[in-house]
Motif scaffolding. Structure first.
Motif, mmCIF file in Angstrom:
data_model
loop_
_atom_site.group_PDB
_atom_site.id
_atom_site.type_symbol
_atom_site.label_atom_id
_atom_site.label_comp_id
_atom_site.label_asym_id
_atom_site.label_seq_id
_atom_site.Cartn_x
_atom_site.Cartn_y
_atom_site.Cartn_z
ATOM 1 N N SER A 170 43.158 72.193 -11.560
ATOM 2 C CA SER A 170 42.471 71.833 -11.458
ATOM 3 C C SER A 170 41.362 71.541 -10.702
ATOM 4 C CB SER A 170 41.571 71.502 -12.979
ATOM 5 O OG SER A 170 42.098 70.356 -13.547
ATOM 6 N N LEU A 171 39.313 71.538 -10.740
ATOM 7 C CA LEU A 171 38.746 70.432 -10.075
ATOM 8 C C LEU A 171 38.158 69.904 -10.790
ATOM 9 C CD1 LEU A 171 36.429 72.980 -8.645
ATOM 10 C CD2 LEU A 171 38.007 72.167 -7.085
ATOM 11 N N THR A 172 38.300 68.228 -9.966
ATOM 12 C CA THR A 172 37.626 67.180 -9.867
ATOM 13 C C THR A 172 36.589 66.234 -9.743
ATOM 14 O OG1 THR A 172 39.210 65.758 -8.632
ATOM 15 C CG2 THR A 172 40.706 66.166 -10.841
ATOM 16 N N ALA A 173 36.025 64.731 -10.082
ATOM 17 C CA ALA A 173 34.688 64.584 -9.442
ATOM 18 C C ALA A 173 35.543 63.692 -8.127
ATOM 19 C CB ALA A 173 34.497 63.319 -10.716
ATOM 20 N N ALA A 174 34.239 64.016 -7.199
ATOM 21 C CA ALA A 174 34.623 63.342 -6.103
ATOM 22 C C ALA A 174 35.174 61.887 -6.285
ATOM 23 C CB ALA A 174 33.164 63.407 -5.210
ATOM 24 N N PRO A 175 35.936 61.678 -5.905
ATOM 25 C CA PRO A 175 36.204 59.478 -5.895
ATOM 26 C C PRO A 175 34.868 58.782 -4.637
ATOM 27 C CG PRO A 175 37.723 60.327 -3.703
ATOM 28 C CD PRO A 175 36.715 62.156 -4.529
ATOM 29 N N HIS A 176 35.160 58.020 -5.300
ATOM 30 C CA HIS A 176 34.319 57.168 -4.731
ATOM 31 C C HIS A 176 34.848 56.583 -3.643
ATOM 32 C CE1 HIS A 176 32.308 53.398 -4.955
ATOM 33 N NE2 HIS A 176 31.374 53.102 -4.847
ATOM 34 N N HIS A 177 33.965 55.831 -2.491
ATOM 35 C CA HIS A 177 34.433 55.990 -1.197
ATOM 36 C C HIS A 177 34.561 53.973 -0.701
ATOM 37 C CE1 HIS A 177 35.828 60.293 -0.685
ATOM 38 N NE2 HIS A 177 34.775 60.710 -0.512
ATOM 39 N N GLY A 178 34.022 53.833 -1.685
ATOM 40 C CA GLY A 178 33.413 52.384 -1.552
ATOM 41 C C GLY A 178 31.999 51.777 -1.020
ATOM 42 N N TRP A 179 31.978 50.303 -1.412
ATOM 43 C CA TRP A 179 30.896 50.495 -1.232
ATOM 44 C C TRP A 179 30.130 50.537 0.462
ATOM 45 C CZ3 TRP A 179 27.734 50.825 -5.624
ATOM 46 C CH2 TRP A 179 28.545 50.390 -7.134
ATOM 47 N N GLU A 180 30.860 50.051 1.377
ATOM 48 C CA GLU A 180 30.251 50.297 2.948
ATOM 49 C C GLU A 180 29.663 52.037 2.895
ATOM 50 O OE1 GLU A 180 31.867 49.394 6.905
ATOM 51 O OE2 GLU A 180 32.925 49.049 5.726
ATOM 52 N N ALA A 181 30.677 53.217 2.209
ATOM 53 C CA ALA A 181 30.035 54.285 2.920
ATOM 54 C C ALA A 181 28.943 54.412 2.276
ATOM 55 C CB ALA A 181 31.394 55.289 2.180
ATOM 56 N N THR A 182 28.711 54.392 0.839
ATOM 57 C CA THR A 182 27.892 54.534 0.046
ATOM 58 C C THR A 182 26.422 54.042 0.136
ATOM 59 O OG1 THR A 182 28.766 54.602 -2.364
ATOM 60 C CG2 THR A 182 26.266 53.924 -2.315
ATOM 61 N N VAL A 183 26.508 52.805 1.052
ATOM 62 C CA VAL A 183 25.498 52.107 1.681
ATOM 63 C C VAL A 183 24.889 52.721 2.786
ATOM 64 C CG1 VAL A 183 24.261 50.165 2.770
ATOM 65 C CG2 VAL A 183 25.140 50.139 0.732
ATOM 66 N N SER A 184 25.626 52.874 3.875
ATOM 67 C CA SER A 184 25.599 53.714 5.124
ATOM 68 C C SER A 184 25.093 55.586 4.131
ATOM 69 C CB SER A 184 27.046 53.413 5.627
ATOM 70 O OG SER A 184 26.579 54.622 6.887
ATOM 71 N N LEU A 185 24.984 55.890 3.267
ATOM 72 C CA LEU A 185 24.762 57.073 3.234
ATOM 73 C C LEU A 185 23.481 56.684 3.069
ATOM 74 C CD1 LEU A 185 28.150 58.641 1.701
ATOM 75 C CD2 LEU A 185 26.876 59.493 3.045
ATOM 76 N N LEU A 186 23.428 56.062 1.852
ATOM 77 C CA LEU A 186 21.921 55.731 1.149
ATOM 78 C C LEU A 186 21.437 55.068 2.197
ATOM 79 C CD1 LEU A 186 20.533 55.125 -1.550
ATOM 80 C CD2 LEU A 186 20.813 52.784 -1.884
ATOM 81 N N ALA A 187 20.540 54.506 3.427
ATOM 82 C CA ALA A 187 20.727 54.449 4.529
ATOM 83 C C ALA A 187 19.972 55.325 4.990
ATOM 84 C CB ALA A 187 21.343 53.471 4.793
ATOM 85 N N THR A 188 20.280 56.572 5.057
ATOM 86 C CA THR A 188 20.738 57.435 5.661
ATOM 87 C C THR A 188 19.803 58.202 4.656
ATOM 88 O OG1 THR A 188 22.849 57.527 7.563
ATOM 89 C CG2 THR A 188 21.577 59.968 7.057
ATOM 90 N N PHE A 189 19.946 58.574 3.603
ATOM 91 C CA PHE A 189 19.071 59.506 3.117
ATOM 92 C C PHE A 189 18.044 58.677 2.248
ATOM 93 C CE2 PHE A 189 17.090 61.914 -1.005
ATOM 94 C CZ PHE A 189 17.873 62.400 -1.234
#
Length: 533
Positions: free
Chosen positions: A334-353
């Motif tokens: 079955s399909l599952t939720a995408a995993p959390h890739h760490g806060w560093e990656a989250t901050v980088s994506l947030l800055a880009t968005f």
């Protein structure tokens, strides 16, 4: 009631966020993990295609080399019928305390399956397959499994005689022609028969006669320009089959070899012609790669593995489990939720968005101010397009300048347009359209947001067109933010936004007039006809 609901939803989001951040090991089982748990079996020739599968799955190079080494050692033992060289026992993998307890119970200890991970662990302890010791073992195995079949000139005239017209047959499969200084040029014409019970990879082996005469061999074909892949192609010779004809040439030798080879060819047993094959399958990493391709193309399971691997790449968050049967591809889950890739990656994506959002808002605000100052709408559109195009070109030059392949500026520009510039342009156009609706009803955007959240559980109130599109744009931006930056919380945020969007849609449907219902029906009919066409 609405305030309590918002507090509950926010608390759920925070708890889930901390859970995923504190427990990164909750990543679903990927395709590669199931691949490592695949049973290998005891037929190395059939399992060798897994080396190519492991490479396609982007496994570490050390694991690929180790699996190749283990399978080649087992493959040589399979050819010769001897037991494979002993290896240091592989330690048991770490398991939970509960599984360890069950293993100690009577009947709870099960023999560990010989899977890909176990084969890799054993392969790390083997000698290098490119080393001289293993290459000598490989050569001995091939000489045991392959038997020369000399071609008679009466049955088939070798193609090399079309170029070397002075060549004359002196014995079955042996051709000679005079050379300068009383020497003689020798050519061999033969096929190789596979007398073993396993398929053998074959690539133009050299032949040594009587331990002295070395012949360089090539396939006896019509000479034509060949690609690199064709020139290095390795043929898989099935058990009991014969190879295509080989044409083998030696440098000019003393003339007495002409009569001696004839006498040796006529003799039988130990006094006869002694041939030693020198294979080239392990000469280089490139040739070894072509050997892997030969095994992969001959395996009936390669197609099913390729399909599962392609599905795993398209659906990275799908669960996979190892197959129960030997060498079968992993089974889809079955399909599952995408995993959390760490806060560093989250901050980088947030800055880009947020950067893309600020650019879109800046272009929109500049255009709106210019429109208020009386600048024509066409001029505003041209300036906006030039500004976006200039930023696109500068970013492409900076990121892809001088690159090749997928780093070429063309591909970098396409990626920037699809992932950044395109959404910015779409956001600017959407903002202009949204505020045109808001201006017609003399409303502010923040008012539509406040009204939408205040009426989250209200399905009877009236909702205007401006309120509907304003709050819908707000929810779309929040969900896009969660989808890009906050996975795996996007499902929870989408669930939190679903309730107000559903009630908003219900209120808007109740507010439609008969004329608006007719217009929406005509649009739906046109869309349906377009899809059916």
């Amino acid at each position: 009631m609405t305030r309590i609901l918002r507090v509950i939803l926010c608390s759920m989001l925070l708890l889930q966020g901390w859970a995923f951040a504190a427990n990164p090991s909750s990543v679903p089982t990927p395709f590669t993990t199931a691949l490592y748990e695949t049973p290998v079996g005891n037929n190395a020739a059939q399992a060798y295609f897994l080396v190519n599968v492991l490479r396609s799955a982007e496994a570490p190079k050390a694991d690929i080399d180790a699996l190749r080494g283990e399978l080649l050692h087992s493959y040589v033992a399979q050819i010769t019928g001897a037991a494979p060289p002993p290896a240091v026992p592989v330690p048991e993998p770490k398991t939970s305390a509960w599984k360890s307890f069950l293993r100690r119970l009577p009947g709870g200890a099960k023999a560990r399956e010989d899977d890909v991970a176990t084969a890799i662990a054993r392969g790390r302890q083997r000698e290098d397959v490119m080393g001289s010791a293993f290459r000598a073992t490989w050569q001995a195995a091939f000489n045991q499994a392959l038997t020369p079949r000399w071609e008679s000139g009466a049955a088939r005239v070798p193609l090399f005689t079309l170029e070397m017209r002075d060549m004359q047959p002196i014995a079955p499969g042996i051709w000679a022609a005079p050379s300068a200084g009383g020497q003689v040029r020798l050519m061999l014409s033969m096929r190789l028969a596979n007398t073993s019970s396993v398929p053998l990879p074959l690539y133009q082996p050299d032949i040594v006669l009587q331990g002295t005469l070395r012949f360089t061999c090539s396939w006896d074909r019509v000479r034509a320009p060949q690609s690199v892949m064709r020139a290095n192609e390795v043929t898989l010779l099935q058990p009991g089959a014969e190879s295509e004809p080989l044409a083998c040439e030696a440098p000019p030798v003393a003339g007495y070899w002409r009569d001696q080879l004839v006498a040796l060819q006529a003799a039988n047993g130990k006094a006869g012609l002694q041939t030693v094959l020198v294979p080239h399958d392990l000469d280089s990493a490139q040739r070894l790669y072509h050997t892997e391709l030969a095994f992969a193309n001959a395996s009936p399971r390669t197609a099913s593995w390729s399909q599962r691997l392609l599905k795993a790449r398209h659906e990275p968050y799908r669960q996979w489990s190892p197959a129960k049967n030997t060498l079968d591809p992993p089974e889809s889950g079955s399909l599952t939720a995408a995993p959390h890739h760490g806060w560093e990656a989250t901050v980088s994506l947030l800055a880009t968005f947020l950067g893309a959002t600020v650019i879109a808002l800046g272009l929109f605000a500049g255009g709106r101010m210019a429109r208020s100052a009386g600048v024509p709408q066409g001029a505003i559109a041209v300036v906006t397009v030039l500004a976006v195009g200039g930023m696109w070109v500068l970013a492409t030059i900076k990121l892809g300048g001088g690159g090749t392949g997928y780093s070429h500026p063309f591909y970098v520009g396409l990626a920037l347009w699809a992932g950044y510039v395109g959404p910015v342009v779409l956001g600017v156009v959407a903002l202009h359209g949204l505020h045109r609706v808001l201006d017609n009803e003399e409303m502010e955007w923040w008012q539509t947001v406040a009204t939408g959240w205040r009426h989250t559980l209200n399905v009877t109130a009236k909702t205007s067109r401006a309120e509907f599109w304003g709050f819908l744009a707000h929810c779309a931006w929040l969900w896009a933010l969660a989808r890009v930056c906050l996975m795996p919380l996007d499902r929870w945020i989408g669930l939190a936004l679903l309730v107000p969007v559903v009630t908003l849609t219900a209120r808007r449907m109740l507010s439609l007039t008969s004329q608006e219902w007719l217009e929406m029906g005509m649009i739906l009919i046109c869309l349906l006809l377009l899809v059916l066409a």
